[in-house]
Design a protein around this motif. Structure first.
Motif, PDB file in Angstrom:
ATOM      1  N   GLU A 184       0.826  -1.204   0.000  1.00  0.00           N
ATOM      2  CA  GLU A 184       0.000   0.000   0.000  1.00  0.00           C
ATOM      3  C   GLU A 184       0.862   1.256   0.000  1.00  0.00           C
ATOM      4  O   GLU A 184       0.577   2.234  -0.697  1.00  0.00           O
ATOM      5  N   ARG A 185       1.941   1.224   0.776  1.00  0.00           N
ATOM      6  CA  ARG A 185       2.830   2.391   0.840  1.00  0.00           C
ATOM      7  C   ARG A 185       3.485   2.644  -0.511  1.00  0.00           C
ATOM      8  O   ARG A 185       3.569   3.793  -0.966  1.00  0.00           O
ATOM      9  N   LEU A 243       2.383   1.752  -3.499  1.00  0.00           N
ATOM     10  CA  LEU A 243       1.365   2.225  -4.436  1.00  0.00           C
ATOM     11  C   LEU A 243       1.003   3.677  -4.165  1.00  0.00           C
ATOM     12  O   LEU A 243       0.792   4.464  -5.091  1.00  0.00           O
ATOM     13  N   SER A 244       0.940   4.032  -2.898  1.00  0.00           N
ATOM     14  CA  SER A 244       0.607   5.407  -2.532  1.00  0.00           C
ATOM     15  C   SER A 244       1.700   6.378  -2.950  1.00  0.00           C
ATOM     16  O   SER A 244       1.432   7.445  -3.515  1.00  0.00           O
ATOM     17  N   LEU A 245       2.953   6.003  -2.684  1.00  0.00           N
ATOM     18  CA  LEU A 245       4.074   6.871  -3.044  1.00  0.00           C
ATOM     19  C   LEU A 245       4.166   7.083  -4.552  1.00  0.00           C
ATOM     20  O   LEU A 245       4.500   8.175  -5.013  1.00  0.00           O
ATOM     21  N   GLY A 267       1.678   6.702  -6.724  1.00  0.00           N
ATOM     22  CA  GLY A 267       0.423   7.146  -7.338  1.00  0.00           C
ATOM     23  C   GLY A 267      -0.174   6.133  -8.290  1.00  0.00           C
ATOM     24  O   GLY A 267      -0.930   6.503  -9.198  1.00  0.00           O
ATOM     25  N   ARG A 297      -1.996   3.308  -7.273  1.00  0.00           N
ATOM     26  CA  ARG A 297      -3.073   2.512  -6.668  1.00  0.00           C
ATOM     27  C   ARG A 297      -4.310   2.485  -7.545  1.00  0.00           C
ATOM     28  O   ARG A 297      -4.945   1.434  -7.717  1.00  0.00           O
ATOM     29  N   SER A 298      -4.667   3.631  -8.121  1.00  0.00           N
ATOM     30  CA  SER A 298      -5.895   3.706  -8.908  1.00  0.00           C
ATOM     31  C   SER A 298      -5.828   2.882 -10.185  1.00  0.00           C
ATOM     32  O   SER A 298      -6.864   2.527 -10.759  1.00  0.00           O
ATOM     33  N   THR A 340      -7.549  -0.412  -9.534  1.00  0.00           N
ATOM     34  CA  THR A 340      -8.870  -0.337  -8.939  1.00  0.00           C
ATOM     35  C   THR A 340      -9.878  -0.930  -9.903  1.00  0.00           C
ATOM     36  O   THR A 340      -9.746  -0.751 -11.116  1.00  0.00           O
ATOM     37  N   ASP A 385     -11.636   5.752  -4.847  1.00  0.00           N
ATOM     38  CA  ASP A 385     -11.224   7.072  -4.394  1.00  0.00           C
ATOM     39  C   ASP A 385     -11.137   7.998  -5.602  1.00  0.00           C
ATOM     40  O   ASP A 385     -10.162   8.001  -6.346  1.00  0.00           O
ATOM     41  N   GLN A 430      -8.192  10.405  -5.708  1.00  0.00           N
ATOM     42  CA  GLN A 430      -6.948   9.756  -6.117  1.00  0.00           C
ATOM     43  C   GLN A 430      -6.915   9.542  -7.626  1.00  0.00           C
ATOM     44  O   GLN A 430      -5.881   9.734  -8.276  1.00  0.00           O
ATOM     45  N   GLU A 485       6.291  11.332  -2.163  1.00  0.00           N
ATOM     46  CA  GLU A 485       5.319  10.929  -3.174  1.00  0.00           C
ATOM     47  C   GLU A 485       5.909  11.167  -4.561  1.00  0.00           C
ATOM     48  O   GLU A 485       6.575  12.172  -4.812  1.00  0.00           O
TER      49      GLU A 485
END
Length: 216
Positions: A101-102, A104-106, A108, A110-111, A114, A129, A132, A175
């Motif tokens: 998760e970290r 993917l978040s860093l 960008g 993650r989406s 989805t 989200d 996002q 990020e």
């Protein structure tokens, strides 16, 4: 498409990685546990491609058991996602560990994994989200420019430039879109903070040493 039964496939993998696949209608549920690093990239790629070939609709991936993931693991997921899209299928992340998760978040990204949703045209599926998704769309051009800066500055390939961005993002807990902003602004005259400059240089140097080791 090759016929497949509804029985789970045997769990396979190296000591650092285990992969289990279970058919579910037109989709395949793939569970991955262990460490996703450079040394298991081809193993993961092969398993996901095999699952994709036997699923009419695509793959739901469970990464909740992953204890380590770097840019090489993310690159495999992105490559298989592109293959799935080319075949009219999807690769979605059903569950992820905090480590994944970290990352993917860093970055960008993650989406990108989805379940199908559109920011414009229709309402997204529950749980998506929207903020996002919109940020990913907005920051993608800047990230592309930053890759171009690295390619021109260090003679890197597009894939190597992406790897440097992800590696520096992870090491500095920055990020990806903010790192990209800094690189682009540096070209326009603003200076990149010294810690980030050192990390970029170190990541590029590491690529060079890995390439030399492979050649040897």
């Amino acid at each position: 498409m090759p016929e497949s039964d509804d029985r789970p496939s045997p769990t396979v993998g190296s000591p650092a990685l285990t992969i289990g696949t279970e058919p579910d209608g037109g989709r395949a549920h793939v569970r991955v546990s262990g460490e996703l690093g450079l040394d298991v990239g081809e193993e993961l790629r092969g398993a996901l491609r095999a699952a994709l070939a036997n699923a009419d609709e695509g793959i739901d991936l469970d990464l909740s058991g992953v204890s380590f993931c770097d840019c090489s693991g993310l690159n495999v997921l992105l490559a298989v996602r592109e293959q799935a899209l080319a075949e009219g299928k999807t690769l979605t992340l059903a569950r992820v560990s905090p480590i994944v998760e970290r990352l993917l978040s860093l970055t960008g990204t993650r989406s990108l994994f989805t379940p199908a949703a559109e920011v414009n045209g229709r309402e997204p599926e529950p749980g998506v989200d929207v903020v996002q998704l919109r940020r990913a769309m907005r920051t993608r051009p800047t990230i592309g420019l930053a890759r171009g800066v690295l390619m021109a500055s260090f003679g890197l390939s597009p894939q190597d430039a992406w790897q440097v961005l992800v590696a520096v993002s992870q090491r500095t807990d920055t990020e990806l879109h903010r790192l990209a902003d800094g690189l682009v602004e540096a070209v326009n005259g603003d200076s990149l903070p010294e810690p980030l400059r050192r990390e970029v240089a170190a990541a590029v140097a590491q690529l060079g040493s890995e390439g030399a080791a492979d050649a040897g």
